[in-house]
Write an enzyme that holds these catalytic residues in place. Sequence first.
Site, PDB file in Angstrom:
ATOM      1  N   GLU A  53      48.641  31.554  37.474  1.00  0.00           N
ATOM      2  CA  GLU A  53      49.544  32.467  38.163  1.00  0.00           C
ATOM      3  C   GLU A  53      48.871  33.820  38.311  1.00  0.00           C
ATOM      4  OE1 GLU A  53      54.068  34.303  38.265  1.00  0.00           O
ATOM      5  OE2 GLU A  53      53.609  32.668  36.891  1.00  0.00           O
ATOM      6  N   GLU A  78      47.214  39.426  35.157  1.00  0.00           N
ATOM      7  CA  GLU A  78      48.028  40.602  35.520  1.00  0.00           C
ATOM      8  C   GLU A  78      47.259  41.841  35.085  1.00  0.00           C
ATOM      9  OE1 GLU A  78      50.348  43.214  36.798  1.00  0.00           O
ATOM     10  OE2 GLU A  78      51.187  41.202  37.045  1.00  0.00           O
ATOM     11  N   ASP A 105      41.141  41.915  37.303  1.00  0.00           N
ATOM     12  CA  ASP A 105      41.274  41.613  38.720  1.00  0.00           C
ATOM     13  C   ASP A 105      41.130  40.107  38.936  1.00  0.00           C
ATOM     14  OD1 ASP A 105      41.202  41.616  41.514  1.00  0.00           O
ATOM     15  OD2 ASP A 105      39.061  42.095  41.572  1.00  0.00           O
ATOM     16  N   ASP A 128      52.436  42.170  46.671  1.00  0.00           N
ATOM     17  CA  ASP A 128      52.726  43.365  47.461  1.00  0.00           C
ATOM     18  C   ASP A 128      52.603  43.018  48.950  1.00  0.00           C
ATOM     19  OD1 ASP A 128      52.747  45.870  48.734  1.00  0.00           O
ATOM     20  OD2 ASP A 128      51.806  46.839  47.011  1.00  0.00           O
ATOM     21  N   ASP A 164      59.710  37.777  49.363  1.00  0.00           N
ATOM     22  CA  ASP A 164      61.044  38.138  49.845  1.00  0.00           C
ATOM     23  C   ASP A 164      60.950  39.019  51.090  1.00  0.00           C
ATOM     24  OD1 ASP A 164      59.988  40.350  48.607  1.00  0.00           O
ATOM     25  OD2 ASP A 164      61.828  40.917  47.566  1.00  0.00           O
ATOM     26  N   LYS A 202      65.321  37.810  37.785  1.00  0.00           N
ATOM     27  CA  LYS A 202      66.458  38.722  37.914  1.00  0.00           C
ATOM     28  C   LYS A 202      66.371  39.492  39.227  1.00  0.00           C
ATOM     29  CE  LYS A 202      67.058  39.461  32.928  1.00  0.00           C
ATOM     30  NZ  LYS A 202      67.002  40.463  31.826  1.00  0.00           N
ATOM     31  N   PHE A 203      65.163  39.890  39.585  1.00  0.00           N
ATOM     32  CA  PHE A 203      64.931  40.600  40.828  1.00  0.00           C
ATOM     33  C   PHE A 203      65.361  39.755  42.024  1.00  0.00           C
ATOM     34  CE2 PHE A 203      61.957  41.067  44.405  1.00  0.00           C
ATOM     35  CZ  PHE A 203      62.131  42.390  44.732  1.00  0.00           C
ATOM     36  N   GLU A 204      65.006  38.480  41.979  1.00  0.00           N
ATOM     37  CA  GLU A 204      65.345  37.575  43.079  1.00  0.00           C
ATOM     38  C   GLU A 204      66.851  37.353  43.182  1.00  0.00           C
ATOM     39  OE1 GLU A 204      64.258  33.000  44.510  1.00  0.00           O
ATOM     40  OE2 GLU A 204      63.277  33.899  42.761  1.00  0.00           O
TER      41      GLU A 204
END
Length: 223
Positions: A53, A78, A105, A128, A164, A202-204
């Site tokens: 991921e 990350e 990276d 992003d 999104d 939660k964001f989704e």
Amino acid sequence: MRRVRSFVRRQGRLTKRQEDALEKEWAEMGIDFINEPFDFAKVFSNSNPVTLEIGFGMGASLVAMASQNPQQNFLGIEVHAPGVGACLASAKEENVSNVRVMCHDAIEVLDCMVPNGSLAMVQLFFPDPWHKAKHNKRRIVQVPFAEKIRSKLAVGGVFHMATDWEPYAEHMLDVMKSVEGYKNLSPTGDYVPRPESRPETKFEKRGQRLGHGVWDLMFERTK
């Protein structure tokens, strides 16, 4: 040519929980960057399939997937240190042992450490979108990146993206359609319903309550 990086470096203060996790759990679950290919069987002490991921945020979905799929291995990359600390803390609290994390990276990790044909899946969730047209070239999903991911997947492996931002979804679809060696897993030739393998964040969920859409794309390496 300007190299597209996998991230925009962000600064953030560590909470005590995140700082403690980075200090105490890194030796077991953290991986430092070195210019040497992974031996995944050695890294995870088994030969289970590996999911990578890229940009796991605070790590909630990564830890959830690892907890729900103990027969798989998960490597998360990350660059946001608080997110790495939060992921390590959650993995420890959930007693998850099939997760490894890097703070580096992702492009450089792919180039230097991930052997060709070694991954069962690559996940890129909510990168992003670089909304302004003049910044679109900074989007990570471009033809060279898609080709790089394909080379790291085993034949039959899947590149799973989610966003999104509908214009970015359309951009991803155009890029992926242009790259040979992939098959779109959507029966309609565009997007797939959110698979159970991707937990809702939660964001989704908040976005759905506000009427925002989410688009998932899944492309399988065919050759």
